[in-house]
Design an enzyme around this catalytic site. Structure first.
Site, PDB file in Angstrom:
ATOM      1  N   HIS A 224       0.593  -1.965  -0.165  1.00 56.76           N
ATOM      2  CA  HIS A 224       0.430  -0.071  -0.086  1.00 56.76           C
ATOM      3  C   HIS A 224       0.503   0.921  -0.483  1.00 56.76           C
ATOM      4  O   HIS A 224       2.291   1.373  -0.790  1.00 56.76           O
ATOM      5  CB  HIS A 224      -0.843  -0.713   1.283  1.00 56.76           C
ATOM      6  CG  HIS A 224      -1.841   0.176   1.224  1.00 56.76           C
ATOM      7  ND1 HIS A 224      -2.738   1.613   0.478  1.00 56.76           N
ATOM      8  CD2 HIS A 224      -3.086   0.970   2.638  1.00 56.76           C
ATOM      9  CE1 HIS A 224      -3.478   2.094   1.014  1.00 56.76           C
ATOM     10  NE2 HIS A 224      -3.752   1.891   1.986  1.00 56.76           N
ATOM     11  N   HIS A 263      -2.186  -2.445  -9.421  1.00 58.28           N
ATOM     12  CA  HIS A 263      -3.001  -1.711  -8.669  1.00 58.28           C
ATOM     13  C   HIS A 263      -4.640  -2.496  -7.963  1.00 58.28           C
ATOM     14  O   HIS A 263      -5.056  -3.083  -9.835  1.00 58.28           O
ATOM     15  CB  HIS A 263      -3.923  -0.755  -9.095  1.00 58.28           C
ATOM     16  CG  HIS A 263      -3.607   0.550  -8.694  1.00 58.28           C
ATOM     17  ND1 HIS A 263      -6.027   0.426  -7.743  1.00 58.28           N
ATOM     18  CD2 HIS A 263      -3.708   1.569  -7.352  1.00 58.28           C
ATOM     19  CE1 HIS A 263      -5.924   1.055  -6.454  1.00 58.28           C
ATOM     20  NE2 HIS A 263      -4.843   1.865  -6.285  1.00 58.28           N
ATOM     21  N   ASP A 314       2.590   5.803  -6.299  1.00 59.01           N
ATOM     22  CA  ASP A 314       3.394   5.466  -5.287  1.00 59.01           C
ATOM     23  C   ASP A 314       4.657   5.672  -6.662  1.00 59.01           C
ATOM     24  O   ASP A 314       6.190   6.513  -6.271  1.00 59.01           O
ATOM     25  CB  ASP A 314       3.360   4.767  -4.863  1.00 59.01           C
ATOM     26  CG  ASP A 314       2.877   4.948  -3.595  1.00 59.01           C
ATOM     27  OD1 ASP A 314       2.840   5.805  -2.597  1.00 59.01           O
ATOM     28  OD2 ASP A 314       2.606   3.671  -3.030  1.00 59.01           O
TER      29      ASP A 314
HETATM   30  C1  LIG Z   1      -1.581   4.062  -3.268  1.00 60.30           C
HETATM   31  C2  LIG Z   1      -1.330   2.835  -3.375  1.00 60.30           C
HETATM   32  O1  LIG Z   1      -1.414   1.922  -2.926  1.00 60.30           O
HETATM   33  S1  LIG Z   1      -0.941   1.853  -4.997  1.00 60.30           S
HETATM   34  C3  LIG Z   1      -0.352   0.741  -4.881  1.00 60.30           C
HETATM   35  C4  LIG Z   1       1.010   0.581  -3.844  1.00 60.30           C
HETATM   36  N1  LIG Z   1       1.442  -0.926  -4.224  1.00 60.30           N
HETATM   37  C5  LIG Z   1       2.339  -1.547  -4.938  1.00 60.30           C
HETATM   38  O2  LIG Z   1       3.380  -0.448  -5.626  1.00 60.30           O
HETATM   39  C6  LIG Z   1       3.333  -2.550  -4.716  1.00 60.30           C
HETATM   40  C7  LIG Z   1       3.051  -3.399  -6.119  1.00 60.30           C
HETATM   41  N2  LIG Z   1       2.197  -4.062  -6.834  1.00 60.30           N
HETATM   42  C8  LIG Z   1       1.218  -4.765  -5.743  1.00 60.30           C
HETATM   43  O3  LIG Z   1       1.799  -5.523  -4.848  1.00 60.30           O
HETATM   44  C9  LIG Z   1      -0.283  -5.208  -6.577  1.00 60.30           C
HETATM   45  O4  LIG Z   1      -0.232  -4.959  -7.619  1.00 60.30           O
HETATM   46  C10 LIG Z   1      -1.333  -4.452  -5.571  1.00 60.30           C
HETATM   47  C11 LIG Z   1      -1.003  -4.981  -3.845  1.00 60.30           C
HETATM   48  C12 LIG Z   1      -0.840  -2.513  -5.206  1.00 60.30           C
HETATM   49  C13 LIG Z   1      -2.605  -4.842  -6.324  1.00 60.30           C
HETATM   50  O5  LIG Z   1      -2.027  -6.663  -6.020  1.00 60.30           O
HETATM   51  P1  LIG Z   1      -3.300  -7.703  -6.806  1.00 60.30           P
HETATM   52  O6  LIG Z   1      -4.960  -6.114  -7.065  1.00 60.30           O
HETATM   53  O7  LIG Z   1      -3.752  -8.348  -6.186  1.00 60.30           O
HETATM   54  O8  LIG Z   1      -2.968  -7.103  -8.302  1.00 60.30           O
HETATM   55  P2  LIG Z   1      -3.717  -7.868  -9.965  1.00 60.30           P
HETATM   56  O9  LIG Z   1      -4.703  -9.197  -9.222  1.00 60.30           O
HETATM   57  O10 LIG Z   1      -3.784  -6.887 -10.359  1.00 60.30           O
HETATM   58  O11 LIG Z   1      -2.770  -9.007  -9.400  1.00 60.30           O
HETATM   59  C14 LIG Z   1      -2.306  -9.636 -11.247  1.00 60.30           C
HETATM   60  C15 LIG Z   1      -0.933 -10.074 -11.215  1.00 60.30           C
HETATM   61  O12 LIG Z   1      -0.291  -9.423 -11.622  1.00 60.30           O
HETATM   62  C16 LIG Z   1       1.032  -9.857 -10.625  1.00 60.30           C
HETATM   63  N3  LIG Z   1       1.338  -8.696 -10.525  1.00 60.30           N
HETATM   64  C17 LIG Z   1       0.425  -7.404  -9.621  1.00 60.30           C
HETATM   65  N4  LIG Z   1       1.304  -6.583  -9.425  1.00 60.30           N
HETATM   66  C18 LIG Z   1       2.587  -6.954  -9.731  1.00 60.30           C
HETATM   67  C19 LIG Z   1       3.820  -5.955  -9.498  1.00 60.30           C
HETATM   68  N5  LIG Z   1       4.231  -4.438  -9.199  1.00 60.30           N
HETATM   69  N6  LIG Z   1       5.137  -6.735  -9.518  1.00 60.30           N
HETATM   70  C20 LIG Z   1       5.002  -7.653 -10.661  1.00 60.30           C
HETATM   71  N7  LIG Z   1       3.652  -9.070 -10.263  1.00 60.30           N
HETATM   72  C21 LIG Z   1       2.364  -8.284 -10.095  1.00 60.30           C
HETATM   73  C22 LIG Z   1       0.273 -10.193  -9.309  1.00 60.30           C
HETATM   74  O13 LIG Z   1       1.282 -10.892  -8.987  1.00 60.30           O
HETATM   75  C23 LIG Z   1      -0.779 -11.507 -10.078  1.00 60.30           C
HETATM   76  O14 LIG Z   1      -0.018 -12.221 -10.700  1.00 60.30           O
HETATM   77  P3  LIG Z   1      -0.375 -13.904 -11.231  1.00 60.30           P
HETATM   78  O15 LIG Z   1      -2.011 -13.740 -12.266  1.00 60.30           O
HETATM   79  O16 LIG Z   1       0.420 -15.013 -11.163  1.00 60.30           O
HETATM   80  O17 LIG Z   1      -0.968 -14.087  -9.406  1.00 60.30           O
HETATM   81  O1  LIG Z   2      -6.635   2.588  -3.377  1.00 60.69           O
HETATM   82  C1  LIG Z   2      -6.100   0.878  -3.310  1.00 60.69           C
HETATM   83  O2  LIG Z   2      -5.821  -0.013  -2.840  1.00 60.69           O
HETATM   84  C2  LIG Z   2      -4.776   1.973  -3.325  1.00 60.69           C
HETATM   85  C3  LIG Z   2      -4.338   3.476  -3.770  1.00 60.69           C
HETATM   86  O3  LIG Z   2      -3.973   3.171  -4.224  1.00 60.69           O
HETATM   87  C4  LIG Z   2      -4.037   4.267  -2.340  1.00 60.69           C
HETATM   88  O4  LIG Z   2      -5.223   3.935  -1.773  1.00 60.69           O
HETATM   89  O5  LIG Z   2      -4.261   5.509  -2.731  1.00 60.69           O
END
Ligand SMILES: CC(=O)SCCNC(=O)CCNC(=O)[C@H](O)C(C)(C)COP(=O)(O)OP(=O)(O)OC[C@H]1O[C@@H](n2cnc3c(N)ncnc32)[C@H](O)[C@@H]1OP(=O)(O)O
Ligand SMILES: O=C([O-])CC(=O)C(=O)O
Length: 377
Positions: A224, A263, A314
């Site tokens: 997050h 995301h 981010d």
């Molecule tokens: C302001 C914020 O909070 S924005 C989010 C900030 N977080 C990050 O940047 C951390 C990296 N990103 C992630 O871990 C994820 O994309 C999350 C937590 C944001 C969302 O998670 P989910 O909803 O589970 O992602 P989603 O369902 O779209 O994932 C689909 C596939 O892409 C992969 N994937 C998603 N994000 C990433 C990533 N950043 N790097 C590599 N692979 C990824 C998942 O592992 C999944 O693979 P699979 O189908 O083989 O299991």
């Molecule tokens: O909506 C989310 O899951 C994460 C995000 O981008 C935020 O909190 O700004």
């Protein structure tokens, strides 16, 4: 046993489940991107001040010029922190994570100035909004530089105030603008993990400080808000785009997460990215950067070409903050200074129409059984 309609797949993270109502924002609604109370976040970032957006979220409508002026003056007047809180901050070690400092600071202020009734919720929120930058930077500069800063500045905006506390001087107009926009972009995002944490806590009729402390804990995780810090740590590993691509290829092969990408709700892009990316580029030019921005862009292109994954809010925040001389460990606390507004608005909304949030679990454990006496186990 959950019926078929309600069946929640293990590991599905409640994705797609409607968990409540909100009038605060829409995320990923077709054709809308991200809106706060009906306004496109890109438009707010283009023509607004963070204090206007905070007012919009907390008080329901954009302020008039007179209301905005009064609000800015109010926040400025509330920005000093109590001596007892300063004493606590002075005891937190320099190697503590600044998100610990935020959690402790909010908790301590809640002890010194408790929310006695929900009628005080706006006052408590304004006080927190005004003091969060000082809590963080008082600790940071005391523990790292041995300096006891004055927590009140002459800055008329929270972004400028934050930078002035950190650097001991008024920021440039560009840096002030970037901080203002950054705070707007991070302010609110529907039922993200930290906001949902805050709402669950609010649903027990707990006090606002407890809700915010819990939300800070959820925001800290690298999946997050902690991703802006983690993205910077990733970018810092590389001296050139070529080096980055070589390592990225291996990381993706090993199925490692690349921080700052993907995301839970957006599928093709995060509308906040284009805004902060443009500022990151402008700041890169300003400081004459030839590594961090090109490495960031190379990672972006690689992730899209190879994985169809896009930078979230981010990723380019990391380089933008770096170019303004902000230490990496302070990145996620800035998110706190902004998201407090969204959290508090959700807490107000929850309180206004409350029922304790208490979902059910599908039981997948042992059938009912008798306890074997300890001597026979
Ligand atoms: C302001 C914020 O909070 S924005 C989010 C900030 N977080 C990050 O940047 C951390 C990296 N990103 C992630 O871990 C994820 O994309 C999350 C937590 C944001 C969302 O998670 P989910 O909803 O589970 O992602 P989603 O369902 O779209 O994932 C689909 C596939 O892409 C992969 N994937 C998603 N994000 C990433 C990533 N950043 N790097 C590599 N692979 C990824 C998942 O592992 C999944 O693979 P699979 O189908 O083989 O299991
Ligand atoms: O909506 C989310 O899951 C994460 C995000 O981008 C935020 O909190 O700004």
């Amino acid at each position: 046993m959950a019926d078929a309609k309600n069946k929640v797949l293990s590991g599905a993270g409640l994705r797609g489940q409607i968990a409540g109502q909100t009038a605060l924002s829409t995320v990923g609604k077709e054709g809308a991107g991200l809106t706060y109370r009906g306004y496109d976040v890109r438009e707010l970032a283009r023509c607004g001040k963070f204090e206007e957006v905070a007012y919009l979220l907390l008080y329901g409508e954009l302020p008039t010029a007179a209301q905005l002026q009064a609000y800015i003056e109010r926040l400025q007047a509330l920005s000093d922190i109590p001596d007892t809180l300063k004493e606590v901050l002075e005891r937190i070690p320099a190697d503590a994570h600044p998100m610990d400092v935020m959690r402790i600071g909010v908790s301590m202020l809640g002890t010194l100035e408790p929310e006695e009734s929900f009628a005080q919720q706006h006052d408590v929120t304004d006080r927190l909004l005004a003091t969060l930058p000082a809590m963080l930077i008082y600790w940071y500069r005391f523990s790292h530089e041995g300096v006891r800063i004055d927590c009140v500045t002459q800055e008329k905006d929270l972004g400028g105030h934050f930078l002035a506390l950190l650097h001991g001087k008024s920021p440039s107009e560009l840096h002030r603008e970037v901080m203002n926009v950054s705070l707007i972009l991070y302010a609110e995002h529907e039922f993200n993990a930290s906001t949902f944490t805050g709402r669950v806590c609010a649903s027990t009729l707990s006090d606002l400080y407890s809700c915010v402390t819990g939300a800070i804990g959820s925001l800290r995780g690298p999946l997050h808000g902690g991703a802006n810090e983690a993205a910077m740590d990733l970018i810092d590993r590389f001296n050139s785009p070529e080096e980055a691509l070589e390592e990225l290829r291996q990381m993706v092969e090993r199925k490692e997460l690349i921080m700052g990408f993907g995301h839970a709700i957006y599928r093709d892009s995060d509308p906040r990215n284009e805004v902060i990316k443009a500022y990151a580029k402008q700041l890169a030019d300003e400081v004459g950067d030839t590594v961090i921005y090109p490495v960031s862009e190379a990672i972006e292109k690689f992730m899209w070409d190879e994985k169809r994954l896009f930078p979230n809010a981010d990723f380019f925040h990391a380089s933008a903050y770096r170019f303004m001389g902000i230490p990496t460990k302070l990145f996620t606390p800035i998110f706190v200074c902004s998201r407090l507004t969204g959290w508090a608005a959700h807490i107000f909304e929850q309180r206004a129409n409350n029922r304790i949030i208490r979902p059910s679990a599908e039981y997948i454990g042992e059938e009912q059984r008798a306890v074997t006496p300890i001597s026979e186990r």
